[in-house]
Write an enzyme that holds these catalytic residues in place. Structure first.
Site, short mmCIF file in Angstrom:
data_model
loop_
_atom_site.label_atom_id
_atom_site.label_comp_id
_atom_site.label_asym_id
_atom_site.label_seq_id
_atom_site.Cartn_x
_atom_site.Cartn_y
_atom_site.Cartn_z
N PHE A 170 -138.75 -0.30 -30.20
CA PHE A 170 -140.07 -0.79 -29.75
C PHE A 170 -140.94 -1.00 -30.97
O PHE A 170 -141.09 -0.10 -31.80
CB PHE A 170 -140.74 0.21 -28.79
CG PHE A 170 -142.01 -0.36 -28.22
CD1 PHE A 170 -141.98 -1.26 -27.16
CD2 PHE A 170 -143.25 -0.04 -28.78
CE1 PHE A 170 -143.16 -1.81 -26.66
CE2 PHE A 170 -144.42 -0.59 -28.29
CZ PHE A 170 -144.38 -1.48 -27.22
N ASP A 207 -140.50 1.44 -39.41
CA ASP A 207 -141.58 1.52 -38.43
C ASP A 207 -141.83 3.01 -38.15
O ASP A 207 -141.09 3.64 -37.38
CB ASP A 207 -141.19 0.76 -37.16
CG ASP A 207 -142.25 0.86 -36.07
OD1 ASP A 207 -143.11 1.77 -36.15
OD2 ASP A 207 -142.22 0.05 -35.14
N LYS A 267 -150.81 5.13 -34.67
CA LYS A 267 -150.93 6.26 -33.72
C LYS A 267 -151.69 7.49 -34.24
O LYS A 267 -152.89 7.56 -34.09
CB LYS A 267 -149.54 6.65 -33.23
CG LYS A 267 -148.99 5.62 -32.22
CD LYS A 267 -147.83 6.16 -31.46
CE LYS A 267 -147.22 5.19 -30.46
NZ LYS A 267 -147.92 5.12 -29.19
C1 PLP Z 1 -142.41 2.72 -33.02
C2 PLP Z 1 -143.60 1.95 -32.51
N1 PLP Z 1 -143.94 0.81 -33.12
C3 PLP Z 1 -145.01 0.09 -32.72
C4 PLP Z 1 -145.77 0.49 -31.64
C5 PLP Z 1 -146.95 -0.34 -31.20
O1 PLP Z 1 -148.13 0.33 -31.50
P1 PLP Z 1 -149.53 -0.11 -30.82
O2 PLP Z 1 -149.40 0.22 -29.36
O3 PLP Z 1 -150.56 0.70 -31.53
O4 PLP Z 1 -149.67 -1.57 -31.06
C6 PLP Z 1 -145.43 1.68 -30.97
C7 PLP Z 1 -146.20 2.12 -29.78
O5 PLP Z 1 -145.73 2.83 -28.96
C8 PLP Z 1 -144.33 2.43 -31.41
O6 PLP Z 1 -143.96 3.57 -30.81
#
Ligand code: PLP
Length: 394
Positions: free
Chosen positions: A127, A217, A246
């Site tokens: 994700f 990520d 986050k």
């Molecule tokens: C690993 C990862 N990358 C990117 C995101 C996207 O982050 P945002 O919701 O702040 O755009 C998330 C959100 O859950 C995530 O867990």
């Protein structure tokens, strides 16, 4: 009907107050928050030092724009670079935005090397966000459905398999970057089966050999969540790019992209930007958060996380339940669908999420006390034992 667009199927509860690991709903009922706003409030709710810093900054200076120097931004960038051993930092407002910036870096890396049709390696069950490019990078067709044609150029491989990375890099000489979570979060706390350090060290070596940027990520795994500031610090590697968001502002929206080496000089004036990225207010919230995290809280996440996992294993293994994760990123994998547990948990006053049908995801605050950890173990074990030993399909 006027009002909110129905982008979320919300649970029938609204919270009005928080304190540490506790939340209170509008009926006065108290809940143990084992989700922390989805891995955001690592220091718990309404942390007095963070609240005071935000209030102080709000009454001093909130926003000036990136047309001018922002001293708090520079301080936060230096602190994050020191902590990560990276050299450059760009601030934005969310995880998806941080990953968008990383994807733009990959394109610039290709442009610099004269690669006209660049490809980016991504993994299954990943994700990366909800913008068009990041949902295209995401390994979940539910997130992509209806948004075709997707952003082109992604090549998808299984997660956690160095051999798959090698094969893809050999087959496609135009791969310029590999975007991957060290531990997959949204799909339910999935670690590389070959071991986190081995996986990271293997993919680091491959990315170096094939001149491919390793872009981690760490939106969810960063900021102490796994018991190190970044999850890659459980190994001896450095990525070329790391993204985070986050937990960085303990609830105040802020994201960051950190770069080094070949990725450090790709962005130049005019190539990227954000009106709100790195406001004095966001940076003050994040500076305060990061300093508190580094003052013993990350070690606490490591020790309490280990304790919680061991205790859960002891109680739940006999029921064919396995426990996985690192630090305060904990998965409890049931032998059957666990979705009904969300409502049962809420009724019992505990909040968590369920991913991929049978995986309970626990993302409690990193500063849990031993007593709170024991309470979490007791509440989850009791719920799961009760759920698995009574037939809820009747
Ligand atoms: C690993 C990862 N990358 C990117 C995101 C996207 O982050 P945002 O919701 O702040 O755009 C998330 C959100 O859950 C995530 O867990």
């Amino acid at each position: 009907m006027t009002g909110l667009l129905p982008t979320y199927s919300r649970q029938p509860v609204s919270f009005v107050r928080g304190q540490g690991v506790w939340l209170w709903d509008d009926q006065g009922k108290q809940y143990f928050d084992a989700l922390s706003g989805i891995a955001v409030c690592g220091l718990g709710h309404a942390h007095p030092v963070i609240s005071a810093a935000i209030a102080d900054q709000a009454s001093t200076l909130i926003h000036t724009s990136n047309l001018y120097g922002v001293p708090l931004q520079q301080q936060l960038a230096s602190l994050l670079c020191d902590l990560s051993a990276m050299s450059g930092c760009f601030f934005c407002n969310s995880g998806a935005e941080a990953n968008e910036a990383a994807l733009k870096l990959a394109r610039l890396h290709a442009y610099r090397n004269g690669i006209e049709n660049p490809k980016i390696l991504v993994t299954e069950q990943s994700f990366h966000g909800r913008t068009l490019a990041t949902l295209s990078a995401t390994g979940n067709i539910k997130v992509q459905k209806g948004f075709e044609p997707l952003f082109p150029g992604f090549i998808r491989i299984p997660f956690g398999e160095p051999a798959a990375v090698k094969e893809a890099l050999e087959q496609h000489p135009d791969i310029v970057a590999f975007l991957v979570e060290p531990i997959q979060g949204e799909s339910g706390v999935r670690e590389p089966q070959c071991g986190l350090a081995y996986y990271l060290e293997s993919i680091r070596a491959l990315c170096t050999e094939y001149d491919c940027l390793l872009m981690l990520d760490e939106i969810q795994t960063g900021n102490g969540r796994t018991g190190r500031y970044f999850a890659y610090q459980h190994s001896r590697i450095l990525p070329d790019v790391v993204t985070t968001a986050k937990g960085l502002g303990n609830g105040f929206p802020i994201g960051a992209v950190l770069t080094r080496g070949r990725a450090a000089d790709l962005f130049q004036p005019g190539t990227h930007g954000s009106t709100f990225g790195g406001t004095p207010l966001a940076c003050r919230a994040a500076l305060t958060t990061v300093r508190l995290l580094c003052d013993g809280v990350i070690e606490n996440a490591r020790t309490q996380g280990t304790r919680i996992r061991h205790e859960l294993e002891k109680r739940l293994n006999p029921l064919h339940v396995s426990v996985c994760g690192l630090g305060m990123m904990i998965g409890v994998v049931l032998p059957r669908d666990a979705t009904p547990l969300i409502a049962l948990g809420r009724e019992a006053g505990i909040l968590f999420s369920v991913s991929s049908g049978n995986r309970i995801r626990l993302l409690p605050p990193l500063n849990l006390t031993p007593l709170e950890s024991d309470l979490l173990v007791a509440k989850i074990s009791q719920l799961v034992e009760c759920f698995l030993t009574q037939d809820h399909s009747l």
